[in-house]
Write an enzyme that holds these catalytic residues in place. Structure first.
Site, PDB file in Angstrom:
ATOM      1  N   ASP A 130      -8.837   4.449   2.983  1.00 54.89           N
ATOM      2  CA  ASP A 130      -8.615   5.844   3.051  1.00 54.89           C
ATOM      3  C   ASP A 130      -9.721   6.526   2.937  1.00 54.89           C
ATOM      4  O   ASP A 130     -10.935   6.020   2.126  1.00 54.89           O
ATOM      5  CB  ASP A 130      -7.585   6.172   1.748  1.00 54.89           C
ATOM      6  CG  ASP A 130      -6.015   5.868   1.821  1.00 54.89           C
ATOM      7  OD1 ASP A 130      -5.494   6.379   2.545  1.00 54.89           O
ATOM      8  OD2 ASP A 130      -5.816   4.829   1.075  1.00 54.89           O
ATOM      9  N   HIS A 170      -4.059  13.909   1.751  1.00 53.31           N
ATOM     10  CA  HIS A 170      -3.177  13.926   0.294  1.00 53.31           C
ATOM     11  C   HIS A 170      -3.707  13.175  -0.678  1.00 53.31           C
ATOM     12  O   HIS A 170      -4.844  12.908  -0.905  1.00 53.31           O
ATOM     13  CB  HIS A 170      -1.724  12.979   0.898  1.00 53.31           C
ATOM     14  CG  HIS A 170      -2.178  11.690   1.200  1.00 53.31           C
ATOM     15  ND1 HIS A 170      -2.879  11.337   2.062  1.00 53.31           N
ATOM     16  CD2 HIS A 170      -1.923  10.451   0.516  1.00 53.31           C
ATOM     17  CE1 HIS A 170      -3.022   9.808   1.859  1.00 53.31           C
ATOM     18  NE2 HIS A 170      -2.497   9.396   0.772  1.00 53.31           N
ATOM     19  N   ASP A 178       0.542   3.513  -6.303  1.00 54.08           N
ATOM     20  CA  ASP A 178      -0.842   3.968  -6.699  1.00 54.08           C
ATOM     21  C   ASP A 178      -1.214   3.919  -8.247  1.00 54.08           C
ATOM     22  O   ASP A 178      -0.264   4.112  -9.097  1.00 54.08           O
ATOM     23  CB  ASP A 178      -0.523   5.779  -6.656  1.00 54.08           C
ATOM     24  CG  ASP A 178      -0.490   6.020  -5.001  1.00 54.08           C
ATOM     25  OD1 ASP A 178      -0.550   5.348  -4.082  1.00 54.08           O
ATOM     26  OD2 ASP A 178      -0.079   7.140  -4.940  1.00 54.08           O
ATOM     27  N   GLU A 263       1.861   9.660   5.418  1.00 56.48           N
ATOM     28  CA  GLU A 263       2.682   9.485   6.315  1.00 56.48           C
ATOM     29  C   GLU A 263       3.208  10.846   7.203  1.00 56.48           C
ATOM     30  O   GLU A 263       3.257  11.946   6.115  1.00 56.48           O
ATOM     31  CB  GLU A 263       4.087   8.792   5.781  1.00 56.48           C
ATOM     32  CG  GLU A 263       3.338   7.368   5.202  1.00 56.48           C
ATOM     33  CD  GLU A 263       4.538   6.656   4.281  1.00 56.48           C
ATOM     34  OE1 GLU A 263       4.352   5.371   4.258  1.00 56.48           O
ATOM     35  OE2 GLU A 263       5.293   7.488   3.427  1.00 56.48           O
ATOM     36  N   LYS A 372       0.920   7.314  10.730  1.00 61.71           N
ATOM     37  CA  LYS A 372       2.048   6.269  10.223  1.00 61.71           C
ATOM     38  C   LYS A 372       3.300   7.101   9.724  1.00 61.71           C
ATOM     39  O   LYS A 372       3.105   8.089   9.338  1.00 61.71           O
ATOM     40  CB  LYS A 372       1.356   5.995   8.668  1.00 61.71           C
ATOM     41  CG  LYS A 372       2.102   4.756   7.936  1.00 61.71           C
ATOM     42  CD  LYS A 372       1.546   4.118   7.015  1.00 61.71           C
ATOM     43  CE  LYS A 372       1.119   4.896   5.805  1.00 61.71           C
ATOM     44  NZ  LYS A 372       0.454   4.271   4.784  1.00 61.71           N
ATOM     45  N   HIS A 377      14.472   2.516   4.408  1.00 59.49           N
ATOM     46  CA  HIS A 377      15.312   1.813   4.709  1.00 59.49           C
ATOM     47  C   HIS A 377      16.815   2.139   3.896  1.00 59.49           C
ATOM     48  O   HIS A 377      17.750   1.556   4.204  1.00 59.49           O
ATOM     49  CB  HIS A 377      14.791   0.398   4.736  1.00 59.49           C
ATOM     50  CG  HIS A 377      14.476   0.026   3.357  1.00 59.49           C
ATOM     51  ND1 HIS A 377      15.055  -0.462   2.211  1.00 59.49           N
ATOM     52  CD2 HIS A 377      13.398   0.229   2.788  1.00 59.49           C
ATOM     53  CE1 HIS A 377      14.190  -0.708   1.106  1.00 59.49           C
ATOM     54  NE2 HIS A 377      13.009  -0.373   1.363  1.00 59.49           N
ATOM     55  N   THR A 419       6.055   0.978   8.701  1.00 57.72           N
ATOM     56  CA  THR A 419       5.977   0.188   7.372  1.00 57.72           C
ATOM     57  C   THR A 419       7.390  -0.478   7.176  1.00 57.72           C
ATOM     58  O   THR A 419       8.085  -0.686   8.313  1.00 57.72           O
ATOM     59  CB  THR A 419       5.810   1.159   6.296  1.00 57.72           C
ATOM     60  OG1 THR A 419       6.892   1.961   6.070  1.00 57.72           O
ATOM     61  CG2 THR A 419       4.473   2.173   6.411  1.00 57.72           C
ATOM     62  N   GLU A 457       2.861  -2.091   8.913  1.00 52.26           N
ATOM     63  CA  GLU A 457       2.296  -2.722   7.616  1.00 52.26           C
ATOM     64  C   GLU A 457       3.334  -3.139   6.688  1.00 52.26           C
ATOM     65  O   GLU A 457       4.619  -2.820   7.108  1.00 52.26           O
ATOM     66  CB  GLU A 457       1.563  -1.305   6.722  1.00 52.26           C
ATOM     67  CG  GLU A 457       0.618  -0.536   7.443  1.00 52.26           C
ATOM     68  CD  GLU A 457       0.189   0.687   6.877  1.00 52.26           C
ATOM     69  OE1 GLU A 457       0.932   1.022   5.460  1.00 52.26           O
ATOM     70  OE2 GLU A 457      -0.830   1.423   7.344  1.00 52.26           O
ATOM     71  N   ASN A 458       3.160  -3.863   5.646  1.00 52.32           N
ATOM     72  CA  ASN A 458       4.060  -4.133   4.608  1.00 52.32           C
ATOM     73  C   ASN A 458       4.266  -2.815   3.864  1.00 52.32           C
ATOM     74  O   ASN A 458       3.047  -2.218   3.427  1.00 52.32           O
ATOM     75  CB  ASN A 458       3.802  -5.546   3.940  1.00 52.32           C
ATOM     76  CG  ASN A 458       2.292  -5.460   3.280  1.00 52.32           C
ATOM     77  OD1 ASN A 458       1.358  -5.218   4.141  1.00 52.32           O
ATOM     78  ND2 ASN A 458       2.352  -5.680   1.990  1.00 52.32           N
ATOM     79  N   ALA A 459       5.371  -2.806   3.119  1.00 51.78           N
ATOM     80  CA  ALA A 459       5.533  -1.532   1.971  1.00 51.78           C
ATOM     81  C   ALA A 459       5.202  -1.876   0.736  1.00 51.78           C
ATOM     82  O   ALA A 459       4.402  -1.277   0.036  1.00 51.78           O
ATOM     83  CB  ALA A 459       6.964  -1.153   2.208  1.00 51.78           C
ATOM     84  N   LEU A 460       5.309  -3.187   0.367  1.00 56.04           N
ATOM     85  CA  LEU A 460       5.187  -3.855  -1.278  1.00 56.04           C
ATOM     86  C   LEU A 460       4.290  -4.894  -0.799  1.00 56.04           C
ATOM     87  O   LEU A 460       4.198  -5.805   0.001  1.00 56.04           O
ATOM     88  CB  LEU A 460       6.297  -3.946  -1.796  1.00 56.04           C
ATOM     89  CG  LEU A 460       7.455  -2.864  -1.912  1.00 56.04           C
ATOM     90  CD1 LEU A 460       8.688  -3.188  -2.524  1.00 56.04           C
ATOM     91  CD2 LEU A 460       6.531  -1.745  -2.932  1.00 56.04           C
ATOM     92  N   ARG A 497      -2.261  -5.252  -0.096  1.00 57.96           N
ATOM     93  CA  ARG A 497      -3.661  -4.666   0.138  1.00 57.96           C
ATOM     94  C   ARG A 497      -4.494  -5.858  -0.558  1.00 57.96           C
ATOM     95  O   ARG A 497      -4.288  -6.634  -0.985  1.00 57.96           O
ATOM     96  CB  ARG A 497      -3.674  -3.271  -0.524  1.00 57.96           C
ATOM     97  CG  ARG A 497      -4.082  -3.137  -1.873  1.00 57.96           C
ATOM     98  CD  ARG A 497      -4.354  -1.747  -2.341  1.00 57.96           C
ATOM     99  NE  ARG A 497      -3.347  -0.805  -2.009  1.00 57.96           N
ATOM    100  CZ  ARG A 497      -3.746   0.438  -1.250  1.00 57.96           C
ATOM    101  NH1 ARG A 497      -4.876   0.646  -0.617  1.00 57.96           N
ATOM    102  NH2 ARG A 497      -2.664   1.029  -0.940  1.00 57.96           N
TER     103      ARG A 497
END
Length: 589
Positions: A130, A170, A178, A263, A372, A377, A419, A457-460, A497
């Site tokens: 970022d 953002h 976060d 996003e 993004k 889901h 994602t 990307e993966n979300a978690l 990450r």
């Protein structure tokens, strides 16, 4: 029990002892949205498999034919299977949120350098970070300080990695995952103190300072500039101050932040306002600018009496608890359809307008632009798709909410980044009516149907084989093609990450295998042309696409078929040493 494994070369015999799972100390982390027993068992199996592999690593040459990755790099020049390289999917790793801190310096530089060098041994293609607006333009309008990011970029470049840079307009803080707080610039927040309507607002009037409402995109409220002009000036300054990194080919990708969490969406499910999974979220269009815009649109449509929804419930409601989302609810009426069309089209236009500015800022640079889109889901397997609707994705069983976004991206030559690639339906709680697998299949198919590139990307945070295999399946839904390019292939994947957990030995050993499988069992190649990523000077945006043409893309289409499982499993599938080891363990369950 002791098992004897005879290698395929030299008949090396290595004794490997297997212990009861009770004797294995494994740190199993449960995701915020639920992790079932099968996933935990996968973590145990992964640890066993990697642990057992490390036992036989004393003879690398003997097992090289069975294991697709080794820790020691051969000194001989690398060779590639040119046809298999056509299946290569580059893999990037997202840097920590505070890679550059709020003080505009590289965070824990020595440790980050160590981690980057370790990452490099895995053969990754680069990293993503970022580039926080709240850091760079914190001192005042057009007072940019890029020093922290120049230092970070130089560090990453010296470690032999490429960069994907996110224009992050953002706030950092308030979303899932976060752990750092970096607000938008103080001088902007000061304007918000006098005029709180510059922020997204829910029906109760609660403001969200994470991102400026798209209602002020073209309002000159910021010392004479509009929000879109602020974003444009920021990106132009980035190009001017990072020209050396851009010209050297170090920066491959500019992802343009377009909303909450970077996003293209409304901040409909803010954790810092009490939202918890799987709440439907709330519409975020009750600032005075969007209110006025809706009233004008309704009046033009011949319905001046129509107001914004007042029956859509609260953040943590279920769809059936609201008048708007219940069966045959407001969303199915003429008024409801008009609102949802207006709400989603405002978001679409927001992205289109800012991408046009991004294209002008980076025109001629050898890179790609990207945006993004969030993988929402939960409630996907209901008629109302409530959580998607509050976020601005007007997606129903008989209406496609994602293909219009993909079609809009075609005019900017942009990549569609999505994602939740790692998620499987079986891992989600039944009461959330989740469908991450079908959602990913729909969205990726939409992008490919519109002839644009798609990344993900993966979300978690996940470190297990089930998650890696799901990502691999989505990266090449119909598997590899040993004779050349596969039928379908993602443009790239970014793993979230970089952390000490990822670099823990058991996790990192498995991650290295994942990287090799993403590369179709080929070594890392710095030459993107070898895998058909031909970076050319960014051409100008095409003419604006009429809204009627964008709306034609709402017609549902049949998604491309997906294989049931990847043919490049990190655990070796049915064969290979890992597969053999896992079958051995299955006998003792």
């Amino acid at each position: 029990m002791t098992a004897i494994i005879c290698s395929t070369t030299g008949c090396l015999r290595e004794k490997i002892r297997y212990f009861d799972k009770e004797n294995l100390l494994i740190n199993i982390k449960v995701g915020e949205q639920g992790t079932n027993r099968a996933q935990k068992r996968c973590r145990v199996e992964d640890a066993r498999a990697v642990s057992c592999t490390s036992m036989v690593r004393s003879s690398h040459q003997a097992v090289a034919s069975e294991i697709s990755t080794v820790e020691e790099k051969a000194s001989a020049p690398q060779t590639y299977n040119e046809k298999m390289l056509a299946n290569y999917v580059p893999i990037y790793v997202m840097l920590p949120l505070d890679a550059v801190t709020a003080e505009n310096v590289v965070g824990d530089r020595d440790n980050l350098e160590k981690q980057l060098k370790e990452l490099r041994t895995a053969g990754i293609d680069g990293v993503m970070t970022d580039v926080w607006w709240g850091i760079v333009e914190s001192e005042g309008p057009k007072q940019y300080d890029w020093s922290g990011y120049r230092s970070l970029f130089k560090l990453v470049q010296d470690c032999g990695l490429k960069m994907q840079a996110i224009m992050s307009f953002h706030q950092c803080g308030g979303n899932v995952g976060d752990v750092v707080y970096i607000p938008i610039p103080q001088w902007v927040r000061d304007i918000g103190e006098l005029n709180p309507d510059i922020f997204y607002t829910n029906r109760k009037g609660t403001r969200n300072p994470e991102y400026l409402t798209l209602g002020v995109d073209n309002q000159p409220l910021f010392h004479g500039r509009t929000a879109v002009e602020i974003y444009s000036d920021y990106m132009k300054s980035f190009r001017e101050n990072m020209s050396d990194f851009l010209e050297s080919g170090f920066i491959l990708d500019i992802e343009v932040g377009l909303g909450a969490a970077g996003e293209l969406r409304y901040p409909s499910y803010p954790a810092d306002q009490g939202w918890v999974f799987p709440g439907v979220g709330e519409f975020q269009c009750y600032d005075k600018y969007l209110k006025a815009d809706f009233k004008e649109a309704a009046s033009i449509a011949g319905h001046p009496d129509w107001e914004l929804p007042d029956d859509a419930g609260e953040y943590n409601d279920t769809p059936d608890a609201t008048e708007f989302f219940k069966s045959n609810g407001t969303y199915t009426t003429e008024k409801g359809k008009f609102f949802l069309t207006w709400y989603s089209n405002k978001l679409l236009n927001h992205g289109d307008q800012i991408l046009e500015k991004a294209n002008k800022a980076f025109l001629g640079c050898k890179l790609v632009l990207a945006i993004k889109v969030s993988g929402i889901h939960w409630w996907y397997k209901t008629e109302n798709h409530a959580a998607e609707l509050t976020a601005g994705y007007y997606n129903l069983n008989d209406r496609d909410g994602y293909r219009p976004i993909a079609r809009m991206l075609t005019r900017h030559h942009a990549v569609f980044n999505f994602t939740c690639l790692e998620m499987r339906n079986s891992e989600q709680s039944a009461d959330a009516k989740s469908g991450p697998q079908e959602l990913v299949q729909q969205v990726l198919s939409d992008a490919w149907q519109e002839k644009i590139e798609v990344a993900g990307e993966n979300a978690l945070a996940r470190y297990d084989s089930a998650a890696y295999d799901q990502i691999l399946l989505n990266a090449r839904p119909n598997g590899v093609n040993k004779a050349g390019p596969p039928k379908l292939r993602m443009y790239g994947v970014t793993y979230l990450r970089l952390s000490s957990d990822l670099l823990e030995k058991t996790n990192f050993d498995l991650f290295k295998i994942f990287v090799k499988k993403m590369h179709a069992d080929q070594e890392y190649t710095p030459d993107t042309d070898k895998y058909n990523h031909h970076l050319v000077p960014l051409p100008p945006s095409k003419p604006k696409i009429p809204i009627q043409e964008l709306m034609e893309a709402t017609k549902p289409i049949k998604p491309f078929p997906w294989d049931k499982e990847t043919d490049m499993s990190v655990s070796g599938g049915g064969g290979g040493l890992f597969g053999f080891i896992r079958r051995l363990f299955s006998w003792f369950r």
